[in-house]
Design a protein around this motif. Structure first.
Motif, PDB file in Angstrom:
ATOM      1  N   HIS A   1     -11.110   4.992   6.829  1.00  0.00           N
ATOM      2  CA  HIS A   1      -9.994   5.411   5.980  1.00  0.00           C
ATOM      3  C   HIS A   1      -9.365   4.183   5.314  1.00  0.00           C
ATOM      4  N   PRO A   2      -9.190   4.188   3.988  1.00  0.00           N
ATOM      5  CA  PRO A   2      -8.600   3.018   3.315  1.00  0.00           C
ATOM      6  C   PRO A   2      -7.122   2.888   3.627  1.00  0.00           C
ATOM      7  N   VAL A   3      -6.621   1.662   3.622  1.00  0.00           N
ATOM      8  CA  VAL A   3      -5.196   1.393   3.835  1.00  0.00           C
ATOM      9  C   VAL A   3      -4.688   0.522   2.706  1.00  0.00           C
ATOM     10  N   ILE A   4      -3.368   0.614   2.461  1.00  0.00           N
ATOM     11  CA  ILE A   4      -2.719  -0.187   1.418  1.00  0.00           C
ATOM     12  C   ILE A   4      -1.830  -1.207   2.092  1.00  0.00           C
ATOM     13  N   ALA A   5      -1.974  -2.466   1.686  1.00  0.00           N
ATOM     14  CA  ALA A   5      -1.118  -3.515   2.247  1.00  0.00           C
ATOM     15  C   ALA A   5       0.315  -3.290   1.823  1.00  0.00           C
ATOM     16  N   GLY A   6       1.255  -3.498   2.784  1.00  0.00           N
ATOM     17  CA  GLY A   6       2.668  -3.336   2.475  1.00  0.00           C
ATOM     18  C   GLY A   6       3.249  -2.132   3.177  1.00  0.00           C
ATOM     19  N   PRO A   7       4.539  -1.814   2.954  1.00  0.00           N
ATOM     20  CA  PRO A   7       5.184  -0.681   3.596  1.00  0.00           C
ATOM     21  C   PRO A   7       4.458   0.624   3.277  1.00  0.00           C
ATOM     22  N   GLN A   8       4.196   1.434   4.308  1.00  0.00           N
ATOM     23  CA  GLN A   8       3.400   2.643   4.115  1.00  0.00           C
ATOM     24  C   GLN A   8       4.246   3.867   3.789  1.00  0.00           C
TER      25      GLN A   8
ATOM     26  N   MET B   1      -0.574   5.612  -4.335  1.00  0.00           N
ATOM     27  CA  MET B   1      -1.664   4.639  -4.416  1.00  0.00           C
ATOM     28  C   MET B   1      -2.697   4.880  -3.319  1.00  0.00           C
ATOM     29  N   LEU B   2      -2.205   5.242  -2.121  1.00  0.00           N
ATOM     30  CA  LEU B   2      -3.110   5.509  -1.008  1.00  0.00           C
ATOM     31  C   LEU B   2      -3.978   6.723  -1.295  1.00  0.00           C
ATOM     32  N   LYS B   3      -3.372   7.738  -1.905  1.00  0.00           N
ATOM     33  CA  LYS B   3      -4.139   8.943  -2.253  1.00  0.00           C
ATOM     34  C   LYS B   3      -5.222   8.608  -3.273  1.00  0.00           C
ATOM     35  N   LYS B   4      -4.865   7.785  -4.257  1.00  0.00           N
ATOM     36  CA  LYS B   4      -5.848   7.372  -5.266  1.00  0.00           C
ATOM     37  C   LYS B   4      -6.972   6.570  -4.626  1.00  0.00           C
TER      38      LYS B   4
ATOM     39  N   GLU C   1      -0.008  -4.192   9.907  1.00  0.00           N
ATOM     40  CA  GLU C   1      -0.317  -3.385  11.076  1.00  0.00           C
ATOM     41  C   GLU C   1      -1.718  -2.778  10.936  1.00  0.00           C
ATOM     42  N   ASN C   2      -2.450  -2.754  12.034  1.00  0.00           N
ATOM     43  CA  ASN C   2      -3.822  -2.214  12.070  1.00  0.00           C
ATOM     44  C   ASN C   2      -4.777  -2.995  11.168  1.00  0.00           C
ATOM     45  N   SER C   3      -4.473  -4.247  10.898  1.00  0.00           N
ATOM     46  CA  SER C   3      -5.353  -5.063  10.069  1.00  0.00           C
ATOM     47  C   SER C   3      -6.668  -5.305  10.810  1.00  0.00           C
TER      48      SER C   3
END
Length: 432
Positions: free
Chosen positions: A116-123, A131-134, A322-324
């Motif tokens: 699952h992709p993650v976005i750096a920064g506050p989630q 952006m996460l959905k995209k 987190e979770n990096s």
């Protein structure tokens, strides 16, 4: 002659194809992508008939993963990814790299998935949610295309991305995610022999028996970059850099602390740039160091030091997302560095204040408080005194006679300000 020898060597290499084996253990970074691209290119140029990547990774950067997949798809030879040794994993970006190979293999006791992709920064930010959905939809389309091209189970691979599904080697083989399970490299080569792979409009038959196996070792540059992209190493280099530069500024001309500090700082910043870091947290670390330095310049008796500790600890804790997949900086190291910094700067600040308050022992200021003897009568407040083995011009607001004991109270230019020493200040009247 040289050209002829080179041509003959090329013909020999083409006549006896080799199997090239590369190995990567660690996060998928630009360094990993560079190593895979270089080793794959070397295999092509030196007559390789098969390329095997032994992989063990927690995942990494999407951009680096895409570069590796592109290199696989354009290489004019079969590419095999082998998740090995037992206990290894191909997680996140590593899972997509594995399924993108022409042949995907795993060792028993390994696992694949959680892509699952993650976005750096506050989630929990609305903009980041969009952006996460995209990013998720983009990744789903990407893995669907790969799965269809390689003949793998599209639905299961989609679950790896959408639901962070993770599978053991046996489950992955059963569900059509990988092609085979092998116990080691020798077993893999035996099972690959005779296998056919369709790629770039042609069919390749893999032949491994009797072929020379060539291991592609990382270059020194790649080894160094791999080390400094470790978050703990990059963090330590960053702190060593700060302290080295501080020592150089505090003691100009020492040279070595400044050189070591500058090199460490640049390596630390470069290492952090290779991985997913919170740059606001890095600014907090810089702010903490600034507070410590300001404590030395303008002592606030600990106020700025407390602010520096808080800023340094928070910045260090939030530096790695987190979770990096790169792992996190050990808490013990963070608190150890913060405590050392606090004690160090408080001690230096205390010694600086103590030195400022200490009575001067050299220079003209050291004369203040010294006692001597008037060697002339003072007329209109002016006269001469003998202090510290020297004769000085002096002036006083008091009436001073030759032979009187005097004490220096100040200095103006090259003239001393003095006052008469009272008997009680000298320990009483002298005995006759």
């Amino acid at each position: 002659m040289i050209a002829l020898i080179t041509f003959l060597l090329l013909l020999v290499s083409l006549a006896f194809p080799k199997i090239f084996v590369a190995e990567w253990e660690g996060p998928i970074t630009p360094t990993a992508a560079g190593y895979v691209e270089r080793s794959l290119k070397e295999a092509q140029e030196k007559g390789g008939s098969l390329y095997i990547l032994i992989l063990n990774t927690p995942g990494g950067l999407v951009e680096s993963m895409r570069k590796i997949v592109q290199a696989f798809n354009t290489a004019p030879l079969p590419v095999v990814v082998f998740v090995y040794p037992p206990g290894a994993r191909a997680a996140s970006a590593g899972a997509i790299i594995t399924i993108a190979a022409d042949v995907a293999a795993m060792a028993p006791g390994t696992n694949i998935g959680a892509a699952h992709p993650v976005i750096a920064g506050p989630q929990r930010d609305k903009k980041n949610d969009v952006m996460l959905k995209k990013a998720l939809e983009d990744m789903l389309a990407f893995v669907r295309a790969i799965a269809k091209e390689k003949g793998r189970n599209v639905k299961v691979i989609e679950k790896m991305v959408k639901e962070s599904l993770s599978l053991s080697a046996e489950e992955a083989l059963k569900k059509g995610v990988i092609d085979l399970i092998a116990y080691n490299l020798g077993d893999l080569l035996e099972k690959l022999h005779g296998r056919k792979v369709k790629k770039l409009g042609r069919v390749y038959e893999i032949k491994t028996k009797g072929k020379e196996v060539v291991k592609v070792e990382p270059l020194l540059r790649e080894k160094i970059l791999k080390i400094i992209s470790n978050p703990t190493v990059a963090y330590l280099l960053l702190m060593i850099g700060f302290y080295g530069i501080f020592f150089e500024l505090y003691n100009p001309g020492a040279v070595i602390p400044g050189v070591v500090g500058a090199i460490s700082l640049l390596l630390g910043l470069y290492g952090l740039s290779l991985i997913s870091v919170n740059w606001l947290a890095l600014l907090l670390i810089l702010l903490g160091i600034l507070f410590f330095v300001l404590e030395l310049i303008t002592p606030t008796f600990g106020a700025l030091t407390i602010g520096g500790i808080i800023s340094l600890v928070l910045g260090s804790l939030f530096l790695i997302e987190e979770n990096s997949p790169y792992g996190e900086i050990p808490k013990q190291l963070i608190f150890g560095v913060s405590l050392f910094s606090a004690v160090f700067f408080l001690t230096v600040g205390y010694l600086g204040i103590k030195a400022q308050r200490r009575k001067k022992i050299t220079g003209m200021e050291a004369m203040i408080g010294e006692e001597g003897e008037a060697i002339t009568d003072f007329k209109k407040g002016k006269g001469k005194v003998f202090v510290h083995g020297e004769i000085w011009d002096a002036y006083s607001k008091e009436d001073i006679k030759k032979g009187d004991r005097v004490k220096v109270t100040g200095i103006k230019g090259l003239r001393l300000m003095v006052e008469k020493v009272r008997e009680d200040e000298s320990g009483g009247a002298e005995e006759s």
